[in-house]
Write an enzyme that holds these catalytic residues in place. Structure first.
Site, short mmCIF file in Angstrom:
data_model
loop_
_atom_site.label_atom_id
_atom_site.label_comp_id
_atom_site.label_asym_id
_atom_site.label_seq_id
_atom_site.Cartn_x
_atom_site.Cartn_y
_atom_site.Cartn_z
N TYR A 1 0.85 -1.20 0.00
CA TYR A 1 0.00 0.00 0.00
C TYR A 1 0.88 1.23 0.00
O TYR A 1 1.87 1.27 0.74
CB TYR A 1 -0.90 0.02 1.24
CG TYR A 1 -2.37 -0.02 0.86
CD1 TYR A 1 -2.90 1.03 0.11
CD2 TYR A 1 -3.20 -1.07 1.21
CE1 TYR A 1 -4.23 0.99 -0.28
CE2 TYR A 1 -4.53 -1.10 0.83
CZ TYR A 1 -5.04 -0.06 0.07
OH TYR A 1 -6.34 -0.09 -0.31
N GLU B 1 -0.50 4.87 -0.45
CA GLU B 1 -1.26 6.10 -0.66
C GLU B 1 -0.38 7.30 -0.40
O GLU B 1 0.45 7.30 0.52
CB GLU B 1 -2.45 6.15 0.30
CG GLU B 1 -3.64 5.38 -0.20
CD GLU B 1 -4.81 5.46 0.77
OE1 GLU B 1 -4.89 6.44 1.53
OE2 GLU B 1 -5.62 4.52 0.77
N ASP C 1 -6.95 15.30 -23.52
CA ASP C 1 -6.93 13.86 -23.24
C ASP C 1 -6.30 13.18 -24.46
O ASP C 1 -6.94 13.02 -25.50
CB ASP C 1 -8.37 13.39 -23.03
CG ASP C 1 -8.49 11.88 -22.83
OD1 ASP C 1 -7.47 11.18 -22.99
OD2 ASP C 1 -9.60 11.41 -22.53
N THR D 1 -3.88 7.51 -21.44
CA THR D 1 -3.76 6.12 -21.03
C THR D 1 -2.35 5.69 -21.41
O THR D 1 -1.69 6.36 -22.20
CB THR D 1 -4.77 5.20 -21.76
OG1 THR D 1 -4.59 5.37 -23.17
CG2 THR D 1 -6.20 5.52 -21.40
N LYS E 1 -2.55 2.23 -25.01
CA LYS E 1 -3.02 2.25 -26.40
C LYS E 1 -1.80 2.42 -27.31
O LYS E 1 -0.92 1.55 -27.29
CB LYS E 1 -4.07 3.35 -26.57
CG LYS E 1 -5.26 3.21 -25.61
CD LYS E 1 -6.32 4.24 -25.93
CE LYS E 1 -7.22 4.54 -24.77
NZ LYS E 1 -8.37 3.68 -24.61
N ARG F 1 -1.93 -1.49 -18.93
CA ARG F 1 -3.20 -0.77 -18.80
C ARG F 1 -3.05 0.22 -17.65
O ARG F 1 -2.70 -0.15 -16.54
CB ARG F 1 -4.33 -1.74 -18.44
CG ARG F 1 -4.51 -2.88 -19.40
CD ARG F 1 -5.87 -3.50 -19.23
NE ARG F 1 -6.86 -2.55 -19.70
CZ ARG F 1 -7.11 -2.33 -21.00
NH1 ARG F 1 -6.46 -2.98 -21.93
NH2 ARG F 1 -8.01 -1.44 -21.37
N1 PLP Z 1 -10.04 8.86 -22.82
C1 PLP Z 1 -10.13 8.49 -24.10
C2 PLP Z 1 -9.98 9.53 -25.16
C3 PLP Z 1 -10.34 7.15 -24.43
O1 PLP Z 1 -10.45 6.79 -25.71
C4 PLP Z 1 -10.49 6.20 -23.38
C5 PLP Z 1 -10.73 4.77 -23.65
O2 PLP Z 1 -11.02 4.28 -24.65
C6 PLP Z 1 -10.41 6.65 -22.07
C7 PLP Z 1 -10.19 7.97 -21.82
C8 PLP Z 1 -10.61 5.71 -20.93
O3 PLP Z 1 -9.54 4.89 -20.74
P1 PLP Z 1 -9.64 3.65 -19.71
O4 PLP Z 1 -10.42 2.61 -20.39
O5 PLP Z 1 -8.21 3.28 -19.47
O6 PLP Z 1 -10.29 4.17 -18.47
#
Ligand code: PLP
Length: 478
Positions: A68, A70, A245, A274, A277, A283
């Site tokens: 843990y 945190e 994002d 993320t 991808k 992940r």
């Molecule tokens: N943001 C975007 C633009 C995404 O395409 C995705 C997932 O496909 C996410 C966030 C969410 O990612 P996660 O599935 O890892 O929570």
């Protein structure tokens, strides 16, 4: 260790791990082994998936999972976190260097979590801090009940401008089924109907009129580059915090395919991603930010995150280190070369591709135009033929967000396997053949007919196409 030794060592490690798991619960070992078999045989065109390296995968399977931790590096709520501190610090060091960011936070468990961390950091910076100042209080626990009620009401009354779902935005960019849509009053920007490209003039108009606290850039299904310099200019004009994002295209930023105006990191106040991808890591998620937001982002755990997954942070560090190697830039460029070859192959066979092509890792096909199919029918017909894709809404989609009229295909995974532009043309042919042979059932958006012999033939062709590009060839399963 040379590459061959590494591969055989990794294969021995995977085999040993399967044996250990099998000794406790054979069904789980079997499912893990079957997943590799399935992945080896399928033509994986899911734009958000990839194949992580053995080093990334193996960094996750260990006792770091048992700790843990945190808090943040050097400031934990638990004793004995010195090794987690090392892991997190190395991951942060690589993330900052990889993206040229002044600050990085590598704890988010996923992309959704990274976005939640970012939204609450922005709300803290733009709403909580001014309220604390106004009430001359140091922290929220010092507020009276009336002051706290006022602050809570203010949190729930903020505005966000994000990309519409049918233009390629993501649910977490302020849509009602996601908590972001419940937290924010959201309005969308979209794409020009004729070109399929973001309409920056309309975006500016909406921003001027709506005056959002946050403008969100980034997407899940937009096939083009985004001009983040222009978006920042718009955000500055209306006093919005600019968040990007880059979950989908982080690998293209890391690999320096997107630079200058198209690299979000120098232009946004805060960037989320993320790691699994196009970046080809485990992940997970991460946040990059300008220094003025770093203290608020550091509060991600326990604000919205559970204890950090230290084993996954270790794998993120490995993936970031891999992405800093020159080979990764070659890989990232090849993702786009492949995606463009796939788009060209589809267009020349008469498939309508949204925006006419692609600048990134994905292509969006209109399967209604010409084929009269819904995305769902096309997705299932392709799946029966060994081609794994997902349905996706297209701009102004007549079939809505569930059945859709589009298919999204992406090249990060197949590029990791070594496929190139010539194979992409063959894949375009397989996709076109299946779509042309699929007949929608009258009155249904889900049912269709497809000759099983044709599906079988395409499936075999897909397997043959993959044969020269084996996946984890040194891992033997039986
Ligand atoms: N943001 C975007 C633009 C995404 O395409 C995705 C997932 O496909 C996410 C966030 C969410 O990612 P996660 O599935 O890892 O929570």
């Amino acid at each position: 260790m040379n590459a061959e030794t590494t591969a055989s060592t990794a294969s021995a490690a995977f085999s040993a791990a399967l044996d250990v798991v099998r000794s406790v619960e054979p069904r789980i070992a079997d499912a893990i082994a079957q997943e590799l078999r399935d992945q080896r045989e399928s033509l994986k065109l899911i734009a958000s998936e990839n194949y992580a390296s053995p080093a990334v995968l193996l960094a996750m399977g260990n006792w770091l999972s048992d700790k843990y931790a945190e808090g943040t590096i050097g400031r934990r709520f638990y004793a004995g976190c010195q090794n987690v501190d090392t892991v997190e610090a190395v991951a942060v060091e690589h993330a900052k260097a990889l993206f040229g960011a002044p600050y990085a936070y590598v704890q988010p468990h996923s992309g959704i979590d990274a976005n939640l961390v970012a939204y609450w950091a922005i709300l803290a910076d733009r709403v909580e801090v001014p309220h604390l100042k106004k009430f001359s209080k140091r922290q929220v626990n010092d507020l009276s009940d009336a002051e706290w009620a006022e602050l809570r009401a203010a949190f729930g009354n903020q505005r966000m401008l994000g990309m519409s779902l049918d233009a390629g935005g993501h649910l977490t960019h302020g849509f009602r089924p996601n908590i972001s849509g419940k937290m924010f009053d959201q309005r969308s920007y979209g794409v020009d109907r004729a070109t399929g490209l973001i309409d920056y003039a309309a975006l500016r108009e909406t921003a001027r009129e709506f005056k959002p606290l946050v403008i969100v850039g980034g997407y899940s299904a937009y096939p083009r580059k985004v001009n983040f310099a222009t978006m920042r200019e718009i955000a500055d004009e209306v006093g919005a915090t600019f968040m990007v994002d880059m979950a989908h295209f982080a690998g293209l930023v890391a690999g320096k395919v997107f630079t200058g105006d198209f690299d979000p990191v120098p232009h946004a106040h805060i960037v989320t991603t993320t790691t699994h991808k196009s970046l080809r890591g485990p992940r997970g998620g991460a946040v990059l930010a300008q220094p003025e937001l770093s203290d608020q982002v550091d509060r991600g755990c326990p604000m919205v995150l559970g204890g950090p997954l230290s084993h996954v942070m270790a794998a993120k560090a490995v993936a970031f280190a891999e992405a800093r190697r020159p080979e990764f830039a070659t890989y990232a460029q090849q993702i786009v070369t492949n995606s463009q070859a796939l788009a060209e192959g589809l267009v020349k066979r008469g498939v309508r591709v949204v925006s006419g092509g692609t600048d990134n890792h994905l292509v969006l096909l209109d399967v209604n135009d010409g084929f009269g199919l819904t995305g769902r029918q096309a997705e299932q017909a392709l799946l029966q033929s060994g081609v794994v894709t997902n349905r996706n809404a297209i701009p102004q989609d007549p079939n809505g967000a569930w059945y859709t009229s589009g298919i999204r295909v992406g090249t990060p995974a197949l590029t990791s396997r070594g496929l190139g532009a010539a194979e992409m043309d063959q894949i375009a042919d397989l996709i076109h053949t299946v779509l042309a042979a699929t007949t929608p059932a009258a009155g249904s958006k889900a049912k269709f007919t497809l000759d099983p012999a044709l599906a079988d033939r395409i499936s075999k062709q897909a397997t043959e196409l993959l044969a020269p590009f084996p996946l984890y060839p040194d891992v033997t399963l039986d």
